[in-house]
Design a protein around this motif. Structure first.
Motif, PDB file in Angstrom:
ATOM      1  N   PHE A 289       0.813  -1.208   0.000  1.00  0.00           N
ATOM      2  CA  PHE A 289       0.000   0.000   0.000  1.00  0.00           C
ATOM      3  C   PHE A 289       0.850   1.264   0.000  1.00  0.00           C
ATOM      4  CE2 PHE A 289      -3.788   2.396   0.454  1.00  0.00           C
ATOM      5  CZ  PHE A 289      -3.517   3.448   1.302  1.00  0.00           C
ATOM      6  N   SER A 290       1.836   1.335   0.855  1.00  0.00           N
ATOM      7  CA  SER A 290       2.684   2.521   0.904  1.00  0.00           C
ATOM      8  C   SER A 290       3.416   2.722  -0.415  1.00  0.00           C
ATOM      9  CB  SER A 290       3.692   2.416   2.052  1.00  0.00           C
ATOM     10  OG  SER A 290       3.030   2.452   3.298  1.00  0.00           O
TER      11      SER A 290
ATOM     12  N   SER B 142       3.000   5.855  -2.879  1.00  0.00           N
ATOM     13  CA  SER B 142       4.143   6.680  -3.270  1.00  0.00           C
ATOM     14  C   SER B 142       4.201   6.866  -4.774  1.00  0.00           C
ATOM     15  CB  SER B 142       5.450   6.054  -2.770  1.00  0.00           C
ATOM     16  OG  SER B 142       5.740   4.865  -3.500  1.00  0.00           O
TER      17      SER B 142
ATOM     18  N   ARG C 285      -4.223  12.813  -1.304  1.00  0.00           N
ATOM     19  CA  ARG C 285      -4.112  11.408  -0.925  1.00  0.00           C
ATOM     20  C   ARG C 285      -5.406  10.650  -1.239  1.00  0.00           C
ATOM     21  NH1 ARG C 285      -1.464  11.186   5.036  1.00  0.00           N
ATOM     22  NH2 ARG C 285      -0.465   9.276   4.293  1.00  0.00           N
TER      23      ARG C 285
ATOM     24  N   LEU D 254      15.055  17.290   0.920  1.00  0.00           N
ATOM     25  CA  LEU D 254      13.640  17.491   0.669  1.00  0.00           C
ATOM     26  C   LEU D 254      12.850  16.284   1.140  1.00  0.00           C
ATOM     27  CD1 LEU D 254      13.898  18.958  -2.953  1.00  0.00           C
ATOM     28  CD2 LEU D 254      13.465  20.205  -0.840  1.00  0.00           C
TER      29      LEU D 254
ATOM     30  N   VAL E 159       9.032  14.212   1.341  1.00  0.00           N
ATOM     31  CA  VAL E 159       7.987  13.912   0.362  1.00  0.00           C
ATOM     32  C   VAL E 159       7.023  15.085   0.254  1.00  0.00           C
ATOM     33  CG1 VAL E 159       5.991  12.429  -0.097  1.00  0.00           C
ATOM     34  CG2 VAL E 159       8.156  11.424   0.630  1.00  0.00           C
TER      35      VAL E 159
ATOM     36  N   ILE F 106       8.464  17.810  -1.856  1.00  0.00           N
ATOM     37  CA  ILE F 106       8.431  17.491  -3.293  1.00  0.00           C
ATOM     38  C   ILE F 106       7.011  17.585  -3.823  1.00  0.00           C
ATOM     39  CG2 ILE F 106       8.865  15.687  -4.994  1.00  0.00           C
ATOM     40  CD1 ILE F 106      11.147  14.733  -3.179  1.00  0.00           C
TER      41      ILE F 106
ATOM     42  N   GLU G 247      13.563  10.338  -5.473  1.00  0.00           N
ATOM     43  CA  GLU G 247      13.536   8.875  -5.400  1.00  0.00           C
ATOM     44  C   GLU G 247      13.699   8.392  -3.977  1.00  0.00           C
ATOM     45  OE1 GLU G 247      15.380   7.946  -9.862  1.00  0.00           O
ATOM     46  OE2 GLU G 247      16.583   7.632  -8.043  1.00  0.00           O
ATOM     47  N   LYS G 248      14.585   9.015  -3.253  1.00  0.00           N
ATOM     48  CA  LYS G 248      14.823   8.611  -1.865  1.00  0.00           C
ATOM     49  C   LYS G 248      13.600   8.890  -0.998  1.00  0.00           C
ATOM     50  CE  LYS G 248      17.892   9.518   2.061  1.00  0.00           C
ATOM     51  NZ  LYS G 248      19.042  10.327   2.579  1.00  0.00           N
ATOM     52  N   ALA G 249      12.995  10.046  -1.221  1.00  0.00           N
ATOM     53  CA  ALA G 249      11.841  10.422  -0.406  1.00  0.00           C
ATOM     54  C   ALA G 249      10.663   9.488  -0.655  1.00  0.00           C
ATOM     55  CB  ALA G 249      11.458  11.870  -0.695  1.00  0.00           C
ATOM     56  N   PHE G 250      10.397   9.215  -1.915  1.00  0.00           N
ATOM     57  CA  PHE G 250       9.236   8.367  -2.227  1.00  0.00           C
ATOM     58  C   PHE G 250       9.497   6.902  -1.885  1.00  0.00           C
ATOM     59  CE2 PHE G 250       6.264  11.292  -3.774  1.00  0.00           C
ATOM     60  CZ  PHE G 250       6.858  12.227  -4.599  1.00  0.00           C
TER      61      PHE G 250
ATOM     62  N   TYR H   6       8.457   6.522   1.581  1.00  0.00           N
ATOM     63  CA  TYR H   6       7.127   7.071   1.867  1.00  0.00           C
ATOM     64  C   TYR H   6       6.308   6.053   2.620  1.00  0.00           C
ATOM     65  CZ  TYR H   6       2.537   9.211   1.007  1.00  0.00           C
ATOM     66  OH  TYR H   6       1.288   9.785   1.157  1.00  0.00           O
ATOM     67  N   ASN H   7       5.708   6.477   3.710  1.00  0.00           N
ATOM     68  CA  ASN H   7       4.949   5.570   4.551  1.00  0.00           C
ATOM     69  C   ASN H   7       3.515   6.069   4.645  1.00  0.00           C
ATOM     70  OD1 ASN H   7       3.745   4.131   6.702  1.00  0.00           O
ATOM     71  ND2 ASN H   7       5.778   3.683   7.544  1.00  0.00           N
ATOM     72  N   ALA H   8       2.599   5.236   4.178  1.00  0.00           N
ATOM     73  CA  ALA H   8       1.182   5.586   4.258  1.00  0.00           C
ATOM     74  C   ALA H   8       0.396   4.471   4.933  1.00  0.00           C
ATOM     75  CB  ALA H   8       0.625   5.836   2.849  1.00  0.00           C
ATOM     76  N   ASP H   9       1.055   3.731   5.817  1.00  0.00           N
ATOM     77  CA  ASP H   9       0.389   2.617   6.483  1.00  0.00           C
ATOM     78  C   ASP H   9      -0.799   3.056   7.330  1.00  0.00           C
ATOM     79  OD1 ASP H   9       3.471   0.727   7.056  1.00  0.00           O
ATOM     80  OD2 ASP H   9       2.126   0.883   5.307  1.00  0.00           O
TER      81      ASP H   9
END
Lengths: 194, 414
Positions: free
Chosen positions: A36-37, A41, A50, A121, A123, A126, B13-16, B19-22
């Motif tokens: 999911f994450s 992303s 979102r 930066l 997320v 960005i 790229e590193k940020a995404f 990325y945590n959307a749990d």
């Protein structure tokens, strides 16, 4: 023997996929949550917020379940799922194309010198930059710079010519630089001044 | 120093990647499940419709099998009701046409008798030209088609032989089937428009025809479920059928007349049937398999035919023989005569409608087009439910259909 609710780490991707093919909802849920994450992303880069990204994730996962029989187990599920996510995001972009607003490049502050990135930066940072880009620029930038698509592939996906894709990318990069300089460089300089 | 673009890309790229959307995972799953529940309602219906479509196909195939098994082999030969009157006659002028009740009547022009027509044969030593007038019972449009000469093989004084009425019970005609339709159901739209072109061959009774038919039509595809749709349409078809027979045997149509002691048989014939038909098909289409932008489908349904034009023409060569005895010498001899008969019949537009007269069966494949829309390639067969056309014949059709679906937004391949 009844099936207990499992943690994410107890099933491999192949086991989960095998269970999904049999229609087991538990396996589908675990696989969904495991990626999911990652899915968010990918989709968040092509959407405004979102909620919209979640809708695209759900659309993509539905396609995953419908076409799971065609998945080649010798290849990475993540890469296969990523392609579905990008394609679904592009579908959403094309559907919403008529509702999108575009920002004239003339309205962007011109920066003569290339700014330096001296902060890391996040997320959100960005996404804040992306939110100020026109949709077509944002999509082109994501596809080329982050997803690694060629201009020919981008042209086919978006229904534009290769030269248009190159032009959109160039303008997107310029806008990213300008927005970064406006949003982050000025903030850093103000902090330094203080 | 790295350029801005490169650094920005690396940071993105590193940020995404981290990325945590749990925190939204459960909410997302609940939303997904709710959407799946809506789809499952259709998933319950789909197997039902799949079973119904399978039963319809099996019934159609079974009907064809029973039809083939029970069909009489001699149905290709049409029976004629004939009445004959023969009497000695003087050497007659030819051609003559007489009514049944008055054998001596002669018509100076080839006019049609009110209810029937008869054929007179002149003296054997004279080359006889015959004018044949045959009238279809249901049509007022009967006319003299041709005059033919024939020769008799025996030189015996033969007077006029009056041949009574000829009635044609059946005239074989063909009816146009139109291609059936079936295709891919669009995901984004419930209704779509399809245009099609079909080519087909047909079989009338037990005879093959030597000319293909063609039809063009427009259809409306309405999605009922994801895999099932209904497809009514309207098609215009043109057929030109011809059949010939160069020797005795099964005949398409017989024009034999009863000449009393003479026995007759059709030596050869040539038939031509031209039709223009308006077909109204209604079919159910079921998508069996979907692979990206392509799909495999089957279809079953029925068609109603409205005949805009039915023109039938035919020519026969009949041979009559009779055993006779020379009263003077006591010798027996055989007399043989040939007869050429021509028939023409033309039905008016909308004079006949076959409601649900044809059963349509087909299977096909749908291919996406680059500019949008889909191309459908669909072989089909059409089987008669009952007798077709004004001439009450059973015609089977088979062919290939090419269709184009307008304006469907192509699906993205994964």
């Amino acid at each position: 023997m009844s099936e207990k609710r499992l943690t994410v780490q107890e099933y491999s991707d192949q086991d989960l996929i095998a269970g999904c093919l049999k229609g087991k909802e538990l396996h589908q849920e675990v696989l969904y949550k495991r990626y999911f994450s990652f899915a968010m992303s990918v989709c968040i880069r092509y959407t405004k917020d979102r909620n919209e990204a979640m809708e695209i994730v759900n659309d993509s996962y539905m396609k995953v379940l419908d076409n799971l029989g065609d998945y080649d187990s010798s290849k990475s599920f993540k890469a296969w799922y990523s392609r579905i996510l990008v394609n679904t995001s592009i579908d959403n972009y094309r559907r919403n194309l008529k509702h999108s607003s575009s920002v004239s490049i003339d309205n962007v502050e011109n920066v003569e010198m290339e700014p330096e990135i001296d902060i890391e930066l996040s997320v959100n940072d960005i996404l804040k930059i992306f939110s100020q880009l026109p949709e077509n620029y944002k999509v082109t930038f994501n596809l080329f710079e982050i997803e690694g698509y060629s201009h020919e592939e981008i042209g086919k996906l978006l229904g534009v010519t290769t030269s248009t894709s190159r032009s959109n990318l160039a303008r997107a990069k310029k806008m990213v630089r300008d927005i970064y300089n406006k949003e982050f460089n000025s903030t850093a300089r103000r902090h330094e001044a203080v | 120093m790295k350029q801005f673009d490169q650094i920005f890309r690396e940071q993105a790229e590193k940020a995404f990647s981290t990325y945590n959307a749990d925190d939204l995972a459960q909410e997302g799953w609940n939303s997904f499940v709710n959407r799946q529940k809506g789809r499952k309602r259709f998933a319950i219906i789909i197997p039902f419709w799949a079973k119904a479509a399978s039963v319809a196909v099996l019934i159609s195939v079974g009907s064809l099998f029973v039809y083939q098994t029970l069909r009489d082999d001699s149905t290709g030969e049409l029976a004629l009701k004939q009445e004959s009157v023969s009497q000695p006659a003087d050497n007659a002028q030819i051609p003559v046409v007489s009514d049944q009740t008055n054998h001596t009547d002669r018509l100076s022009s080839p006019e049609i008798a009110p209810s029937s027509a008869s054929i007179l044969l002149s003296a054997p030593e004279v080359k006889v030209a015959e004018v044949v007038i045959i009238r279809n019972e249901e049509s007022d449009k009967v006319k003299i088609v041709t005059e033919q000469e024939y020769e008799v093989t025996e030189e015996e004084n033969e007077g006029e032989v009056h041949i009574a009425e000829n009635k044609i019970d059946e005239i074989v005609t063909k009816e146009i089937p139109s291609a059936d339709i079936a295709d891919e159901v669009p995901v984004d739209k419930k209704t779509s428009i399809i245009a099609g072109l079909s080519g087909m061959m047909s079989s009338i009774e037990d005879l093959m025809v030597n000319s293909p038919g063609v039809s063009v039509g427009f259809y409306v595809d309405r999605k009922l479920t994801r895999r099932l749709s209904v497809r009514p349409g309207l098609a215009l078809a043109m057929h030109s059928y011809g059949s010939t027979n160069v020797s005795s045997g099964k005949v398409f149509m017989s024009s034999l007349t009863n000449t009393g002691a003479m026995t007759g048989s059709v030596d050869s014939y040539e038939n031509q049937l031209d039709m223009v038909t308006l077909e109204v098909p209604v079919n159910l289409v079921y998508t069996i398999l979907e692979r990206g932008k392509s799909s495999l489908f089957v279809s079953a349904g029925v068609s109603t035919m409205v005949y805009l034009d039915q023109n039938f023409s035919s020519s026969f060569t009949n041979v009559y023989t009779e055993q006779k005895v020379d009263l003077a010498s006591g010798n027996a001899y055989q007399e043989t005569r040939t007869q050429d008969v021509s028939v023409e019949s033309d039905e008016e537009a909308f004079s006949h409608v076959d409601y649900f007269g044809l059963t349509n069966l087909s299977a096909g494949y749908s291919l996406p087009l680059k500019k949008g829309g889909n191309m459908l390639i669909e072989p089909f067969v059409q089987l008669p439910v009952s007798d077709l056309t004004s001439f009450n014949v059973r015609i089977r059709y088979g062919g290939l259909s090419f269709k184009f679906r307008f304006g469907q937004e192509s699906q993205q391949a994964k």
